[in-house]
Write an enzyme that holds these catalytic residues in place. Structure first.
Site, PDB file in Angstrom:
ATOM      1  N   GLY A 160       0.830  -1.204   0.000  1.00  0.00           N
ATOM      2  CA  GLY A 160       0.000   0.000   0.000  1.00  0.00           C
ATOM      3  C   GLY A 160       0.858   1.244   0.000  1.00  0.00           C
ATOM      4  CB  CYS A 193       5.169  -4.389   0.312  1.00  0.00           C
ATOM      5  SG  CYS A 193       6.120  -2.852   0.093  1.00  0.00           S
ATOM      6  CE1 TYR A 194       0.816   0.760   5.565  1.00  0.00           C
ATOM      7  CE2 TYR A 194      -0.786  -1.019   5.667  1.00  0.00           C
ATOM      8  CZ  TYR A 194      -0.345   0.226   6.089  1.00  0.00           C
ATOM      9  OH  TYR A 194      -1.056   0.916   7.045  1.00  0.00           O
ATOM     10  CG  HIS A 217       5.653  -5.795  -4.467  1.00  0.00           C
ATOM     11  ND1 HIS A 217       4.375  -5.581  -4.011  1.00  0.00           N
ATOM     12  CD2 HIS A 217       6.377  -4.723  -4.090  1.00  0.00           C
ATOM     13  CE1 HIS A 217       4.318  -4.414  -3.380  1.00  0.00           C
ATOM     14  NE2 HIS A 217       5.522  -3.876  -3.414  1.00  0.00           N
ATOM     15  CD  GLU A 272       2.530  -8.292  -5.394  1.00  0.00           C
ATOM     16  OE1 GLU A 272       2.285  -7.132  -5.001  1.00  0.00           O
ATOM     17  OE2 GLU A 272       3.272  -9.078  -4.768  1.00  0.00           O
ATOM     18  CG  ASP A 282      -7.244  -2.829 -22.745  1.00  0.00           C
ATOM     19  OD1 ASP A 282      -6.690  -3.945 -22.802  1.00  0.00           O
ATOM     20  OD2 ASP A 282      -6.686  -1.817 -22.308  1.00  0.00           O
ATOM     21  CE  LYS A 319      -3.184  -3.672 -22.034  1.00  0.00           C
ATOM     22  NZ  LYS A 319      -4.140  -2.759 -22.693  1.00  0.00           N
TER      23      LYS A 319
END
Length: 630
Positions: free
Chosen positions: A53, A80-81, A174, A176, A231, A377
């Site tokens: 965050g 992280c946060y 991170h 992810e 998109d 994406k």
């Protein structure tokens, strides 16, 4: 949805939904929840992940957190946060790190914590030290009670920790993002540690989207803005499949910000695929007037977004469409919402055109359909291929609604005292950075400067608006400069510059400067986004894209942006920046690197254009920089 799940608590990170997406891609159903959620939200949850965050845990205003969540008898992983929240929950200490980390870092494991017989369940089957992606300025100063260090980086002693008796894990990095290659294995290990079995797949996602479209549309028809990008094209195909072509109308607006011959090629591609339910509207003058004289990037984006609504209303009237029977659809992705500050705890990086006030009011009235709003994406491209769209449509480089307007940086030509002061601080900051990645010859010829133009970046989940550092190497003659051949060395130098910077968020390399010009001849000029500058940008951009296609490089990179800077010897000329990036999820990116012969071909062709005073290459990853400069 009644199924076993991993719950991801969104503390406002740029990557919160990316965590949920990673679990889903691995086959484990996941949901997003607020950190203040009631414990009833966790019914059926096998595990919880705390996201990163933008806040610091010691800020006055931090995301509201239900501390009872820490008492759940299921595994919890903090990132992280979230790493800090887990540690604080067990009386650890968090504060400003001695060195912030942005970008790549090397994670080294403590003895026995990884590998086949790992003592840490997260790192089972992960051998050797690992590349990880960092984006933080704070750090754990003292671990919580019962925790042990699992891994560290050069500047972060508590990069990975665990408390097995409590089933608690926390990571500074991170995992992810794709730039942590072992991230998927970490998530898979965590899900299996939680006792999850696979319960989610691509067919389920597609069925869910189609059902949602039918539910949201009810008996209404749908008008969709078609930029021609991936998109909106996939959203168009989904709407057609769910509702039928007779209930869907695509509106491609030529807003004057398209690439060279873009609108014509978009229309041809749609017709080739069998889409006949779309119209093309030339509204270029309307959009150019909407942004006339604007210099602030946020105001430009908002003006473009609001004008889309104005043009939409005009088209609806001209087509004699009954507004009561029609909804508006957009190809909005989750990164658009996150970067626009669209979740409770996220920080605004830039306001996307599909999140301006006019759009928000329609959303509040339930008059907007966004089939892709929870996707990224790479997921969108996968859905497009599943629908049968060919590569010409699915693999096109992203091209947002505002098009080239956000690639034309604008200025009234003035440089304030504050600008001058911060530019000097940026130069002082750059001069102190140790840059030792290059050979002795390159280092001896290298000079450092700061360009007097600001661009948007994202550092620690916050929006930054800072200057680019510029590295200039040996002059090869006729205005062309040496380009270091090894990408990793350039990347290392770029990271060294931006990692601890307060006034810099990008690093560029000078490729060319008109030989008749001295450095001091280039100045910040008065320049706005008008047809002349857009036409110049189209020519430079077209040279790059043509060469990429010709050399089969177009599909090897995610997106190429050409940036027009009002930094030149006269108002009529400009400098340009080449910004090719590689990414899978838009949330992180690495700058793309070309073979030297392709670099040289592109640079020499652009140098032949009479209005080009200088040319640069943006060698910055995301973070700390965003894709574009606005």
């Amino acid at each position: 949805m009644n199924r076993s799940k991993i719950v991801v608590l969104d503390f406002g990170s740029q990557y919160a939904h990316l965590i949920a997406k990673r679990f889903r891609a691995l086959g484990f159903y996941s949901e997003i929840a607020l950190p203040s959620a009631d414990l009833s939200v966790f019914e059926g949850a096998k595990g919880v992940v705390f996201s990163g965050g933008p806040a610091s845990v010691y800020d006055e205003k931090t995301p509201e957190f239900n501390s009872e969540i820490l008492n759940l008898d299921i595994p919890i992983l903090g990132l992280c946060y979230g790493h800090y929240i887990v540690q604080l929950g067990y009386n650890g200490k968090v504060g400003k790190a001695s060195v912030g980390e942005f970008g790549f870092a090397q994670l080294n494991f403590n003895n026995g914590m990884n590998g086949t017989s790992a003592k840490c369940p997260l790192f089972k089957g992960i051998e050797g030290s690992q590349q990880v992606w960092m984006s933080h300025q704070d750090g754990v100063l003292q671990m919580g009670e019962g925790f042990e260090a699992v891994g560290s980086t050069k500047d972060c002693p508590f990069a990975a920790t665990q408390n097995l008796s409590k089933k608690r894990f926390s990571l500074q990095f991170h995992c992810e993002v794709k730039d942590t290659p072992c991230g998927n294995q970490i998530f898979k290990n965590f899900a299996e540690y939680c006792g999850m079995t696979t319960n989610w797949d691509e067919d389920t996602v597609l069925a869910h989207i189609l059902d949602t479209i039918k539910k949201d549309a009810k008996d209404k028809n749908v008008l969709l803005f078609l930029s021609g990008g991936v998109d909106s094209t996939v959203a168009f195909a989904l709407l057609n499949k769910a509702l039928g072509q007779e209930r869907v109308l695509g509106l491609h607006i030529d807003n004057g910000f398209m690439r060279k011959n873009e609108s014509k090629s978009v229309a041809e591609a749609y017709k080739k695929f069998g889409f006949n339910n779309f119209i093309v509207e030339d509204a270029s003058e309307s959009f150019l007037n909407a942004i006339k004289g604007l210099t602030d990037p946020q105001k430009k984006r908002m003006a473009v977004g609001e004008n889309f609504i104005t043009v939409r209303d005009r088209v609806v009237a001209a087509q004699k469409l009954n507004e009561d029977d029609w909804m508006l659809a957009q190809g909005t992705l989750y990164p658009d919402i996150i970067e626009s500050g669209g979740t409770k705890n996220s920080h605004t990086i830039k306001t996307h055109h599909n999140r301006v006030d006019g759009i928000q009011k329609l959303i509040a009235k339930g008059l907007i359909i966004e089939p892709l709003k929870d996707l990224y994406k790479d997921e969108v491209r996968a859905i497009g291929k599943k629908l049968g769209l060919d590569d010409q449509l699915v693999m096109r480089h992203p091209f947002p609604g505002p098009g080239l307007s956000i690639n034309v940086l604008c200025s009234d030509g003035t440089f304030t005292e504050k600008d001058e002061e911060e530019l000097k601080k940026a130069q002082k900051e750059l001069n102190k950075v140790t840059i030792d990645q290059f050979c002795a010859d390159c280092t001896a010829s290298m000079s450092r400067s700061v360009l007097p133009v600001r661009s948007v970046g994202v550092q620690g989940d916050f929006r930054t608006y800072r200057f680019p550092a510029c590295l200039t190497f040996k002059n090869e003659g006729d205005g062309f400069y040496h380009i270091p051949h090894i990408r990793e060395k350039v990347e290392g130098a770029s990271s060294s510059i931006t990692n601890g910077a307060s006034f810099l968020n990008r690093t560029v390399i000078k490729l060319y400067q008109k030989p008749s010009l001295k450095d001091e001849d280039l100045k910040l000029q008065e320049g706005y986004c008008d047809r002349r500058r857009l036409d110049q940008l189209r020519e430079v951009d077209n040279i790059v894209l043509t060469e990429l296609h010709k050399n089969n490089l177009y599909n090897t990179i995610f997106q190429h942006l050409t940036i027009d800077l009002p930094y030149a010897s006269t108002k009529e000329n400009a400098s340009f920046v080449l910004r090719p990036v590689c990414s899978e999820d838009v949330m992180t990116a690495r700058f793309a690197w070309f073979p030297m012969d392709i670099f040289n071909e592109i640079v020499h062709k652009i140098a032949e254009l009479p209005f080009v005073d200088a040319l640069y290459f943006d060698a910055t990853n995301k973070p700390p920089a965003t894709f574009g400069w606005e």
